[in-house]
Design an enzyme around this catalytic site. Structure first.
Site, PDB file in Angstrom:
ATOM      1  N   LYS A 229     -19.328  27.661   5.528  1.00 39.50           N
ATOM      2  CA  LYS A 229     -17.914  28.433   4.550  1.00 39.50           C
ATOM      3  C   LYS A 229     -17.615  29.601   6.081  1.00 39.50           C
ATOM      4  O   LYS A 229     -18.528  29.743   7.395  1.00 39.50           O
ATOM      5  CB  LYS A 229     -19.121  30.047   3.785  1.00 39.50           C
ATOM      6  CG  LYS A 229     -19.592  29.688   2.800  1.00 39.50           C
ATOM      7  CD  LYS A 229     -20.655  30.361   1.789  1.00 39.50           C
ATOM      8  CE  LYS A 229     -21.036  29.688   1.231  1.00 39.50           C
ATOM      9  NZ  LYS A 229     -19.411  29.299  -0.408  1.00 39.50           N
ATOM     10  N   ARG A 303     -25.041  22.949  -7.554  1.00 43.17           N
ATOM     11  CA  ARG A 303     -25.115  21.710  -9.033  1.00 43.17           C
ATOM     12  C   ARG A 303     -25.688  20.703  -8.814  1.00 43.17           C
ATOM     13  O   ARG A 303     -26.963  19.767  -9.750  1.00 43.17           O
ATOM     14  CB  ARG A 303     -23.776  21.208  -9.245  1.00 43.17           C
ATOM     15  CG  ARG A 303     -23.201  20.603  -8.265  1.00 43.17           C
ATOM     16  CD  ARG A 303     -21.359  20.675  -8.241  1.00 43.17           C
ATOM     17  NE  ARG A 303     -20.463  22.586  -7.417  1.00 43.17           N
ATOM     18  CZ  ARG A 303     -19.677  22.246  -8.491  1.00 43.17           C
ATOM     19  NH1 ARG A 303     -18.839  21.560  -8.809  1.00 43.17           N
ATOM     20  NH2 ARG A 303     -18.807  23.568  -7.672  1.00 43.17           N
TER      21      ARG A 303
HETATM   22  N1  BES Z   1     -22.846  30.324  -4.301  1.00 40.89           N
HETATM   23  C1  BES Z   1     -21.819  29.855  -4.227  1.00 40.89           C
HETATM   24  C2  BES Z   1     -20.960  30.391  -4.810  1.00 40.89           C
HETATM   25  C3  BES Z   1     -20.752  31.788  -4.124  1.00 40.89           C
HETATM   26  C4  BES Z   1     -20.094  32.514  -3.993  1.00 40.89           C
HETATM   27  C5  BES Z   1     -21.191  32.664  -5.901  1.00 40.89           C
HETATM   28  C6  BES Z   1     -19.668  33.591  -4.505  1.00 40.89           C
HETATM   29  C7  BES Z   1     -21.206  34.146  -6.281  1.00 40.89           C
HETATM   30  C8  BES Z   1     -19.954  34.559  -5.187  1.00 40.89           C
HETATM   31  C9  BES Z   1     -21.324  27.792  -3.677  1.00 40.89           C
HETATM   32  O1  BES Z   1     -22.404  27.481  -3.669  1.00 40.89           O
HETATM   33  C10 BES Z   1     -20.059  27.862  -3.719  1.00 40.89           C
HETATM   34  O2  BES Z   1     -20.772  27.237  -2.306  1.00 40.89           O
HETATM   35  N2  BES Z   1     -19.387  27.240  -4.348  1.00 40.89           N
HETATM   36  C11 BES Z   1     -18.336  26.515  -4.040  1.00 40.89           C
HETATM   37  C12 BES Z   1     -17.877  25.919  -4.972  1.00 40.89           C
HETATM   38  C13 BES Z   1     -16.377  25.052  -4.341  1.00 40.89           C
HETATM   39  C14 BES Z   1     -17.096  24.378  -2.869  1.00 40.89           C
HETATM   40  C15 BES Z   1     -16.535  23.694  -4.901  1.00 40.89           C
HETATM   41  C16 BES Z   1     -17.254  27.705  -4.228  1.00 40.89           C
HETATM   42  O3  BES Z   1     -17.349  28.703  -5.052  1.00 40.89           O
HETATM   43  O4  BES Z   1     -16.444  28.249  -3.371  1.00 40.89           O
HETATM   44 MN    MN Z   2     -22.702  26.553  -1.437  1.00 39.43          MN
END
Ligand code: BES
Ligand code: MN
Ligand code: ZN
Length: 457
Positions: A229, A303
């Site tokens: 990230k 997931r």
């Molecule tokens: N933990 C995050 C989702 C998240 C981000 C929740 C910010 C609340 C606030 C999750 O693991 C994630 O990184 N999701 C990605 C999915 C994508 C790679 C398909 C996302 O939401 O960008």
């Molecule tokens: Mn994630």
């Protein structure tokens, strides 16, 4: 001797006619009885005599949520009469507003106290407030001190207190017991440490009662893995165990208020870290269920760990299956940070939960498990991809991914929540937050509790 000071709700009309003697003071203070405002009234000898509070159009959980930390540190009582339902809400909001995260910094200033009216459901207020405080503390604690090990310890502590049984499966044992995706997400921490991936499995309640299983995403820190990230996206990721915190809080409420269910709580607790042995993009995993999953993006890790936990949960066909997860940024785009997105495969359950949510001021919004989008999870090399082929409807495709691992004939609730107040609101200080927990409790209590009628809410 200190006296207990009355809190009086007033509207403009009452203010004009009922406080003629104090009219100069009121005018100089600029108090107009606007909802949300308040005014301290002195007695003739200059002591705090009473507090006037602008009467809201409707009283709810948040009505006293700001006053409980802004009033002088004195003792107060509600001078007006309220129904048990409203009184209980007001008192809960009062307590929720007094939360502070004090683990690393003692805040010495004293807080005001409220004498609860007699008709308040004390047991409910205590249980809901303690559960919310627990959820907030777990989320606010940074990953250094809230690693999978600490999350497991929190569950074990709960189990000990309520006579529940808590089993932890960790490290290589996850492979032996067939939780391959929980292991794979936590693989960077496979050497024994506080971060070693584990599955927390708590059971409580009498056999033969209706069965409720809660599953919570316990990603104690989400760097994104090798699909790392950016700085702004990673900053808050200590809260990525917010779903786990919320199901532990909900379990605490259920056990404390002795709801007659057979409860199971499953929390896959991992850190999504970077290491030479991290799971890579394009790796293919075989899930507990046997489904093969291509890793399109290591940042879609929630997931994966939930899938294995949901497979195990579903193997017992519970009467109600609930998962809570900080699953997608897309859910935040859809409904913002202050509403949890609800997905449910059963309309009756969804409607009952939405009604419960409304009743306890714990907002949820339903989004669809739109089957045609399932095609976006197809992979050229595996049964499923862990990311969608398009950026659209990301919280829906994530929910559809989870849907592959549950039993369609059984009611399943999935909450995609923020678990964090990005701004302070009455009763909801900035930081970790339960979102949808009280609504879920209400649904469970109404559906399975035998004496829900003698409760105030
Ligand atoms: N933990 C995050 C989702 C998240 C981000 C929740 C910010 C609340 C606030 C999750 O693991 C994630 O990184 N999701 C990605 C999915 C994508 C790679 C398909 C996302 O939401 O960008
Ligand atoms: Mn994630
Ligand atoms: Zn995550």
């Amino acid at each position: 001797m200190t006296r207990t000071i009355p809190l009086h709700f007033v509207d403009e009309e009452q203010l004009k006619h009922g406080y003629v003697n104090q009219s100069v003071w009121l005018e100089m203070s600029g108090f107009t009885a606007r909802p949300g405002s308040h005014c301290l009234l002195p007695s003739a000898d200059g002591e705090l005599d009473q507090v006037l509070v602008g009467k809201p159009e409707t009283f709810d959980t948040w009505t006293l949520g700001a006053l409980s930390q802004s009033l002088p540190a004195q003792k107060y009582f509600l001078a007006d009469d309220f129904s048990a339902d409203i009184a209980t809400k007001l008192c809960l909001g009062w307590v929720l507003g007094q939360y502070r995260f004090t683990r690393y910094k003692q805040l010495a200033d004293a807080l005001p106290e409220l004498d609860f009216p007699e008709n308040v459901d004390d047991r409910y207020v205590t249980a809901a407030a303690e559960a919310t405080y627990l959820v907030r503390d777990l989320i606010n604690t940074p990953a250094l001190d809230m690693a999978p090990q600490h999350l497991a310890e929190a569950a074990q502590q709960l189990a000990k207190h309520f006579g529940a049984v808590c089993e932890i499966t960790q490290g290589e044992a996850l492979v032996e017991k067939n939780y391959p995706m929980i292991y794979a997400v936590g693989q960077a921490n496979s050497a024994p440490s506080a971060q070693t991936p584990r599955l927390i499995d708590l059971r409580w309640g009498e056999a033969g009662n209706p069965t409720v299983t809660l599953v919570g995403k316990g990603v104690c820190f989400d760097t994104g893995g090798l699909n790392i990230k950016a700085a702004t996206g990673m900053k808050l990721m200590k809260k990525d165990m917010g779903g786990a915190a919320q199901v532990l809080g909900l379990a605490k409420m259920i056990m404390q208020l002795k709801v007659p269910v057979e409860l199971r709580v499953l929390v896959p607790a991992v850190e999504n870290s970077i290491s030479s042995n991290s799971t890579r993009p394009s790796d293919v995993l075989t899930a507990r269920q046997g489904t093969t999953v291509e890793i399109g993006n290591t940042d879609a890790e929630g997931r994966l760990v939930l899938a294995d936990a949901l497979t195990e949960a579903s193997s017992e066909s519970p009467d109600l299956l609930i998962d809570c997860a900080t699953l997608t940024g897309a859910a935040r785009v859809a409904v913002g940070a202050e509403i949890a997105a609800l997905f449910c495969n059963d309309d009756e359950t969804a409607d009952a939960l939405l009604a419960a949510a409304e009743g306890v001021d714990d907002p949820l919004w339903r989004l669809p498990l739109h089957k045609p989008y399932r095609a976006m999870l197809e992979s050229k090399v595996a049964d499923l991809n862990n990311i969608s082929s398009t950026p659209y409807g990301g919280s829906i495709t994530a929910a559809l991914f989870l849907h592959e691992f549950i039993q369609e004939q059984r009611p399943w609730i999935h909450l995609d929540l923020m678990a964090y107040n990005t701004r302070s609101l009455p009763g909801r200080p900035e930081g970790g937050e339960a979102m949808g927990m009280r609504a879920l409790f209400e649904l469970i209590q109404t559906r399975f509790g035998h004496d829900s009628s003698d409760r105030a809410i």
